[in-house]
Motif scaffolding. Structure first.
Motif: not given
Length: 163
Positions: A17-21, A48-52, A54-57
């Motif tokens: 996962d590119p965000i959490t590794r 996979l981590t997504e962005r909502d 509001n800009g939060e993941f």
């Protein structure tokens, strides 16, 4: 009869996962998303981590102990500004002109203080992140993190009149 079997081309996904590794763990059927790769494991794995909006993941969580999907989790990361500097000079100017409140408080502090930092051990480009003493103690116990302590002192006074 329907099946969740996908071809290798259909099952492509990142190895981490590119965000959490978190590394790829397994593919699981999600009631709304269909067949999805999950990361982490073995007790819980995540989409996979997504962005909502509001800009939060966030990510969807599968609890392997319960055998089902549970509440989504926010990762605790938010993109404040979608901006990248064009070069080092522009980055240096931005950092100088836009210090974070914590950094500014540290610069203005009356006494020197200890800075605790951590980073992921196995990530070549991993940057050091500041953390609290309690977080430092927790990271120090992990095998995939390294920690350091920076002891700060006020800069020595500079005499501009010296020749």
């Amino acid at each position: 009869m329907t099946t969740n079997k996908l071809t290798d081309e259909q099952r492509w996904c990142p190895d981490v996962d590119p965000i959490t590794r978190y590394p790829l763990f397994m593919w699981i059927s999600h009631p709304e998303l269909g067949y999805v790769p999950t990361y982490g494991g073995p007790y819980d794995s995540y989409t996979l981590t997504e962005r909502d909006e509001n800009g939060e993941f966030f990510r969807h969580r599968y609890d392997h102990d319960r055998g089902g999907w549970v509440e989504d989790e926010y990762v605790g990361l938010i993109v404040v500004e979608d901006w990248l500097p064009k070069d080092q000079v522009e980055l240096d100017e931005y950092v100088r002109d836009n210090p974070t409140v914590e950094l500014q408080e540290r610069r203005n502090a009356d006494s020197a203080e200890t800075i605790y930092q951590w980073r992921e051990t196995f990530k070549d480009d991993s940057l050091w992140d500041d953390c609290t003493k309690a977080q430092y103690d927790g990271f120090a116990k992990k095998t995939d993190c390294e920690v350091r302590i920076l002891y700060t002192a006020h800069p020595a006074p500079v005499d501009l009149n010296r020749g």
